[in-house]
Design a protein around this motif. Sequence first.
Motif, short mmCIF file in Angstrom:
data_model
loop_
_atom_site.label_atom_id
_atom_site.label_comp_id
_atom_site.label_asym_id
_atom_site.label_seq_id
_atom_site.Cartn_x
_atom_site.Cartn_y
_atom_site.Cartn_z
N PRO A 168 0.41 -0.86 -0.07
CA PRO A 168 -0.02 -0.37 0.23
C PRO A 168 0.73 1.44 0.09
O PRO A 168 0.41 2.60 0.13
CB PRO A 168 -1.11 -0.24 0.92
CG PRO A 168 -0.14 -0.84 2.40
CD PRO A 168 0.98 -2.18 1.13
N ARG A 172 -3.29 5.38 -1.94
CA ARG A 172 -4.50 5.80 -1.17
C ARG A 172 -5.15 5.04 0.18
O ARG A 172 -5.36 3.96 -0.27
CB ARG A 172 -5.88 6.16 -1.90
CG ARG A 172 -5.52 7.44 -3.02
CD ARG A 172 -5.05 8.47 -2.62
NE ARG A 172 -6.92 9.24 -1.63
CZ ARG A 172 -6.16 10.33 -1.61
NH1 ARG A 172 -4.81 10.86 -1.02
NH2 ARG A 172 -7.04 11.19 -0.39
N TYR A 173 -5.10 5.92 1.22
CA TYR A 173 -6.11 4.61 2.46
C TYR A 173 -6.76 4.55 2.48
O TYR A 173 -8.20 5.08 1.66
CB TYR A 173 -6.15 6.36 3.79
CG TYR A 173 -6.22 5.47 4.62
CD1 TYR A 173 -6.19 4.54 5.24
CD2 TYR A 173 -7.91 6.33 4.91
CE1 TYR A 173 -6.16 3.67 6.97
CE2 TYR A 173 -8.70 5.30 6.48
CZ TYR A 173 -7.26 3.80 6.82
OH TYR A 173 -8.21 4.11 8.30
N ASP A 174 -7.27 3.23 1.91
CA ASP A 174 -8.83 2.27 2.29
C ASP A 174 -9.08 2.06 3.55
O ASP A 174 -8.05 1.08 3.84
CB ASP A 174 -8.32 0.93 1.23
CG ASP A 174 -9.91 0.85 0.63
OD1 ASP A 174 -11.01 0.83 1.66
OD2 ASP A 174 -9.80 -0.24 -0.01
N HIS A 178 -6.68 -0.66 4.88
CA HIS A 178 -5.35 -0.31 6.28
C HIS A 178 -6.14 -0.24 7.22
O HIS A 178 -7.45 0.64 7.49
CB HIS A 178 -4.92 1.03 5.13
CG HIS A 178 -4.30 0.46 4.26
ND1 HIS A 178 -4.90 1.44 3.06
CD2 HIS A 178 -4.24 -1.17 3.23
CE1 HIS A 178 -4.66 1.17 2.47
NE2 HIS A 178 -4.12 -0.28 2.06
N ILE A 180 -4.78 2.26 10.56
CA ILE A 180 -3.94 3.82 10.66
C ILE A 180 -3.40 3.13 11.89
O ILE A 180 -4.59 3.10 13.49
CB ILE A 180 -4.96 5.42 10.19
CG1 ILE A 180 -5.51 5.21 9.08
CG2 ILE A 180 -3.87 6.45 10.82
CD1 ILE A 180 -5.58 6.39 8.82
N HIS A 183 -0.08 9.03 12.19
CA HIS A 183 -0.01 9.79 11.46
C HIS A 183 1.86 10.44 11.15
O HIS A 183 2.44 10.89 11.85
CB HIS A 183 -1.05 11.16 11.45
CG HIS A 183 -2.28 10.99 11.13
ND1 HIS A 183 -2.82 9.66 12.80
CD2 HIS A 183 -3.22 10.65 10.28
CE1 HIS A 183 -3.78 9.81 12.44
NE2 HIS A 183 -3.82 9.86 10.78
N THR A 193 -2.14 10.17 1.34
CA THR A 193 -1.87 8.43 1.28
C THR A 193 -1.56 7.76 2.39
O THR A 193 -0.63 8.13 3.03
CB THR A 193 -0.75 9.06 -0.49
OG1 THR A 193 0.00 9.90 0.37
CG2 THR A 193 -1.64 9.23 -1.42
N VAL A 194 -0.92 6.26 2.24
CA VAL A 194 0.55 5.45 3.04
C VAL A 194 1.73 6.13 2.78
O VAL A 194 2.76 5.72 2.10
CB VAL A 194 -0.02 3.83 2.85
CG1 VAL A 194 0.67 3.24 3.60
CG2 VAL A 194 -2.13 4.02 2.91
N HIS A 211 -5.68 -6.47 7.87
CA HIS A 211 -5.80 -5.58 7.78
C HIS A 211 -4.34 -4.99 7.92
O HIS A 211 -3.30 -5.79 8.63
CB HIS A 211 -6.29 -4.12 8.83
CG HIS A 211 -7.62 -4.58 8.05
ND1 HIS A 211 -9.00 -5.20 9.01
CD2 HIS A 211 -8.92 -3.79 7.61
CE1 HIS A 211 -9.99 -4.97 7.49
NE2 HIS A 211 -9.70 -4.37 7.45
N VAL A 214 -0.84 0.90 8.97
CA VAL A 214 -0.39 1.94 8.11
C VAL A 214 0.24 3.11 8.52
O VAL A 214 -0.77 3.57 9.78
CB VAL A 214 -0.78 2.33 6.28
CG1 VAL A 214 -0.69 0.79 5.68
CG2 VAL A 214 -2.35 2.70 7.07
N VAL A 216 -0.20 7.06 7.36
CA VAL A 216 -1.03 8.11 6.50
C VAL A 216 -0.52 9.03 6.89
O VAL A 216 0.30 9.69 8.00
CB VAL A 216 -2.79 8.52 6.79
CG1 VAL A 216 -2.87 8.81 6.08
CG2 VAL A 216 -3.35 6.75 7.09
#
Length: 222
Positions: A168, A172-174, A178, A180, A183, A193-194, A211, A214, A216
């Motif tokens: 990823p 884009r973050y999904d 994903h 979170i 940040h 975005t990741v 999952h 990630v 972001v």
Amino acid sequence: MAARSLRRLGALLPAAGEPGTGSLYFRGCPCAFSTAAQQRSTGDECGPEDPSEEPKHPLPDCALEHKAIKLEEQVRDLTERYRRALADSENVRRRTQKFVEDAKLFGIQSFCRDLVEVADILEKTAESAAGQPGDPNPALKKIYEGLALIEAKLQSVFAKHGLQKMNPVGGRYDPYDHEIICHVPAEGMQPGTVALVTQDGYKLHGRTIRHALVGVAVEAQE
């Protein structure tokens, strides 16, 4: 005496009979006697009437029309019921077929979740065995090469059975794929975005079974 009786009987005999009637007329007494043949003929012609030839009373037009309308309604009702039953059976067949197909594809889902944890440990061990660039230890280098081959083979087996690792970073973050955990400032990346991955995510035949953890990218605050 006998001759006198015969003369009297002759006087009583008919003078003439009507041809074609088959009856005998006596003088002074208009009584008719039918012959046996006429009685038989009359008996055949005047026998009991055939029940099948009895006149049938037809239904009135309004009654026939009402009966036809009622039959048409029954036909429509039965047709509609048949269509509904057919549609229900088709839906049941499709759901059953989909259930069977999903069972074949995702029956190993729990097993795959356990295997990806083994893949994580193997990947971290290989990274640790890599050491620093230019490390002269040949034994450690061979261990790293062996672990790298095992990891590549394991990923090949995963792909064979529809299990794929997510990549990823930069996408884009999904929220469906994903999770979170932090940040990070968006340095050269679009916000949302990741930016990094702390734990790889996996999909089995397109369905997310784990999952990806990630970080972001967000806009840096001044």
